[in-house]
Design a protein around this motif. Sequence first.
Motif, short mmCIF file in Angstrom:
data_model
loop_
_atom_site.label_atom_id
_atom_site.label_comp_id
_atom_site.label_asym_id
_atom_site.label_seq_id
_atom_site.Cartn_x
_atom_site.Cartn_y
_atom_site.Cartn_z
N ILE A 174 53.57 49.40 51.22
CA ILE A 174 52.58 49.70 52.25
C ILE A 174 53.13 49.40 53.64
O ILE A 174 52.90 50.15 54.60
CB ILE A 174 51.27 48.93 51.99
N GLU A 175 53.88 48.33 53.75
CA GLU A 175 54.44 47.96 55.05
C GLU A 175 55.41 49.02 55.57
O GLU A 175 55.53 49.22 56.78
CB GLU A 175 55.16 46.61 54.94
N ALA A 176 56.08 49.73 54.66
CA ALA A 176 57.05 50.75 55.06
C ALA A 176 56.46 52.15 55.10
O ALA A 176 57.18 53.12 55.32
CB ALA A 176 58.24 50.73 54.08
N THR A 177 55.15 52.26 54.92
CA THR A 177 54.48 53.55 54.82
C THR A 177 53.94 54.01 56.17
O THR A 177 53.38 53.22 56.93
CB THR A 177 53.32 53.46 53.80
N ASP A 178 54.10 55.30 56.46
CA ASP A 178 53.55 55.88 57.69
C ASP A 178 52.13 56.38 57.48
O ASP A 178 51.29 56.24 58.37
CB ASP A 178 54.44 57.05 58.16
#
Length: 296
Positions: A174-178
Amino acid sequence: MVRVVAAGHVNWDVTLRVEALPEPDGEARIVSQRRSGGGSAANAAVALAGFGVDTGVVGSVGDDENGLLARRELERVGVDLRGLRVVEDAETSVKYLVVDGDGEVMVLGNDGANEAVAPGDVDPGYVRPADHVHLTSQHPDTAARLADLAADAGATVSFDPGRRLDERDYAATIEATDVLFVNDREALEVLEGDAAYPESEVSDQVVVVKHGAEGATVHTPAASFEHPGFDVEPVDTTGAGDAFAAGFIAVLLDHPGDYERALEFANACGALAAQSEGARTAPSFPEVEAFLGEQF
């Protein structure tokens, strides 16, 4: 070159239609039965390919007959299968979808080979050239690996974790998701300060909250937009969320930042998919445009 990589489950679906779901110790008559490919990653890939987007899939199937049938369906619509792992002496995951007269779905299934792709199995050379990576439910470590590869290469990332969000730690992904796709229940976990997903991790992302028949809302760093959805009679909601996500991604690929347009188009895709039986019912661009034209 593959423009979008969809990663996650590739299944074989058996859809059983009944007039109503039985009570405990009860019985329901099967009205119709349908067999076809399924799995959120495969469904999204098929929908994107139908929109004319060069799409590949990262996932896994067994080397059994169901896996062969699933691969043939994907090949037939032009999905690139170089990222699909075929596991020897393994069964392809089969999902039994029980659909009642209102189009609501109950899912029964086995895991099979659909999470046989470990982080080390992911080919960086297949993922990095893509413009966008769409992640669906899969092993958290594999999802995080794919997200990191995409981010390092400058590609955008979307994630639709599905039903298993509350069972698995997807915080790194989630942290790396746009662009994050969630439903109302999942949104409470992600946006309301759940310990695994603090709000600060998603505050600079685009979060799309699906409300089912009531449409959807997209939250961006600058503003939020709502769309009420479309008043249609659902036949089968299986795969409607995958069609929604594919439509949203397809618009943003050619119109970056046009979230209102993407939201309307995605809702139309979901509505049209819900009016047909089975998970592989994503409409084409002309069908969506015709549907939208009828609404005004």
